[in-house]
Design a protein around this motif. Structure first.
Motif, PDB file in Angstrom:
ATOM      1  N   CYS A 185      -8.625  -5.371  -3.984  1.00 30.90           N
ATOM      2  CA  CYS A 185      -9.167  -4.263  -3.194  1.00 30.90           C
ATOM      3  C   CYS A 185     -10.575  -3.885  -3.660  1.00 30.90           C
ATOM      4  CB  CYS A 185      -8.237  -3.048  -3.276  1.00 30.90           C
ATOM      5  SG  CYS A 185      -8.291  -2.173  -4.860  1.00 30.90           S
ATOM      6  N   LYS A 186     -11.240  -3.079  -2.862  1.00 31.47           N
ATOM      7  CA  LYS A 186     -12.548  -2.552  -3.243  1.00 31.47           C
ATOM      8  C   LYS A 186     -12.347  -1.512  -4.332  1.00 31.47           C
ATOM      9  CE  LYS A 186     -14.556  -3.362   1.321  1.00 31.47           C
ATOM     10  NZ  LYS A 186     -15.107  -2.740   2.550  1.00 31.47           N
ATOM     11  N   VAL A 220       0.846  -1.203   0.000  1.00 33.28           N
ATOM     12  CA  VAL A 220       0.000   0.000   0.000  1.00 33.28           C
ATOM     13  C   VAL A 220       0.878   1.250   0.000  1.00 33.28           C
ATOM     14  CG1 VAL A 220      -1.614   1.365   1.384  1.00 33.28           C
ATOM     15  CG2 VAL A 220      -1.991  -1.094   1.082  1.00 33.28           C
ATOM     16  N   SER A 246     -12.366   2.245  -3.540  1.00 34.31           N
ATOM     17  CA  SER A 246     -11.500   2.739  -2.468  1.00 34.31           C
ATOM     18  C   SER A 246     -10.486   3.755  -2.987  1.00 34.31           C
ATOM     19  CB  SER A 246     -10.750   1.572  -1.822  1.00 34.31           C
ATOM     20  OG  SER A 246      -9.856   0.977  -2.771  1.00 34.31           O
TER      21      SER A 246
END
Length: 364
Positions: free
Chosen positions: A193-194, A158, A197
């Protein structure tokens, strides 16, 4: 009460001076402990403590410790600098001008994952200040951050994505991260991931940059479910991530329509693109319409521009309703038109898929 606060502030100021003196004049062991004390004091104090420590001259000696042969010295200095830089633009600039980037780049090369990821977190924090970006770009940090995308922890990946995204906005070198090796791990991260987001927004922004190069387009196509992941982001992403995802798909199709058209169509892109022409940002709507034109079989001269279709819808609505309701009615007509177009497009795609043989699908 005020006297108590003044006494406490004076006590903290005295403590800051004492710790700074130990860091500047002490032996290595004393310096390491002082760096640890700085981290603790900054975390427990107000934002003013960061500026007060910087004013006492602690940043240059902490930066010097980053190059120490003693790993404990490096770690304590790095953690102290991270805390001093957090939410303090002035300290971010001081740390970079004091020469922190070269030793941080060396830490990015470490096999020790903990040191690598702490260095990545520091690069992320420092790259948030625009004046620091050219120095970080020139240091060669970007390829080392790309390596963390594949092998780092979740937090490390990230941080690496966010740092690369920060560096990609460097006006002095907008091509800083165009290393196609980053594409596959970026797509894999996007899968996980979403799609709406903030992380997806940064990831798709990077993928859109990669889609402007031939190496990047090949990497997107060759990555398992690469195009499908972009299509899913168009369907489920935020306004920002959908704009970047459709931008990447558009770059693919514009570069070689005969190569990418069928690859995009077979992933079911039409419904999401049609919806985007109504619900996306103005930029995303324009990109979606352009891509839809490229994906259609009909030649350009036979296509009606969406603006013409909207005008027709408004004219119909104006004839049926009063002027104050015409716009609302036109919007409903346009949405109905999009829905019908979506259903028709899906039917055509299904018929085409049923009749298409493997030899008809363009190879990559």
């Amino acid at each position: 009460m005020e006297r108590e606060e003044e006494a406490w502030d004076q006590k903290k100021q005295t403590l800051i001076k004492q710790v700074a003196k130990k860091l500047i004049t002490g032996d290595l062991k004393t310096k390491i402990q002082a760096a640890r004390d700085i981290r603790t004091l900054v975390r427990k104090s107000s934002a003013k403590a960061r500026s007060k420590f910087a004013a006492e001259g602690v940043i240059p000696p902490l930066v010097s410790m980053l190059a120490s042969a003693n790993l404990a010295a490096r770690e304590s200095a790095l953690l102290a600098l991270l805390n001093l830089a957090s939410r303090n633009e002035s300290n971010k600039l001081r740390i970079v001008t004091s020469g922190a980037i070269p030793p941080l780049v060396e830490l990015l090369k470490f096999q020790n994952g903990s040191f690598r990821e702490l260095a990545a977190a520091a690069i992320l924090t420092l790259s948030a200040a625009p004046p620091n970006k050219p120095t970080i770009v020139a240091s060669g940090a970007a390829p080392l951050l790309v390596q963390i995308l594949s092998s780092g922890s979740v937090q490390g990946r990230v941080d690496a994505v966010t740092a690369l995204h920060n560096l990609s906005t460097c006006k002095e070198d907008s091509n800083v991260v165009l290393d196609a090796k980053a594409v596959t791990p970026l797509i894999n991260l996007l899968k996980e991931c979403k799609k709406y987001s903030k992380f997806a927004e940064k990831t798709t922004a990077l993928l859109e940059i990669f889609s402007d190069s031939e190496e990047g387009r090949i990497a997107i196509t060759n990555t398992d479910e690469g195009i499908l992941t972009l299509v899913e982001t168009v369907e489920d992403g935020s306004l920002v991530s959908t704009a970047h995802a459709v931008g990447a798909l558009l770059s693919l199709c514009r570069s070689c329509r005969s190569k990418y058209r069928e690859l995009i169509l077979k992933e079911g892109a039409i419904p999401g693109l049609l919806r985007l022409t109504v619900e996306g940002t103005l930029e995303a709507q324009d990109r979606a319409r352009t891509l839809l034109d490229l994906l259609r079989d009909s030649p350009p001269e036979k296509r009606l521009a969406s603006s013409v279709l909207k005008r027709i819808a408004y004219d119909i609505a104006a004839g049926a309703d009063k002027s104050d309701k015409a716009a609302e009615t036109a919007k409903r007509l346009w949405q109905d038109l999009v829905q019908r177009s979506m259903e028709l497009s899906m039917s055509r795609i299904q018929l085409g898929a049923a009749s298409c043989t493997p030899s008809e699908v363009p190879s990559v």
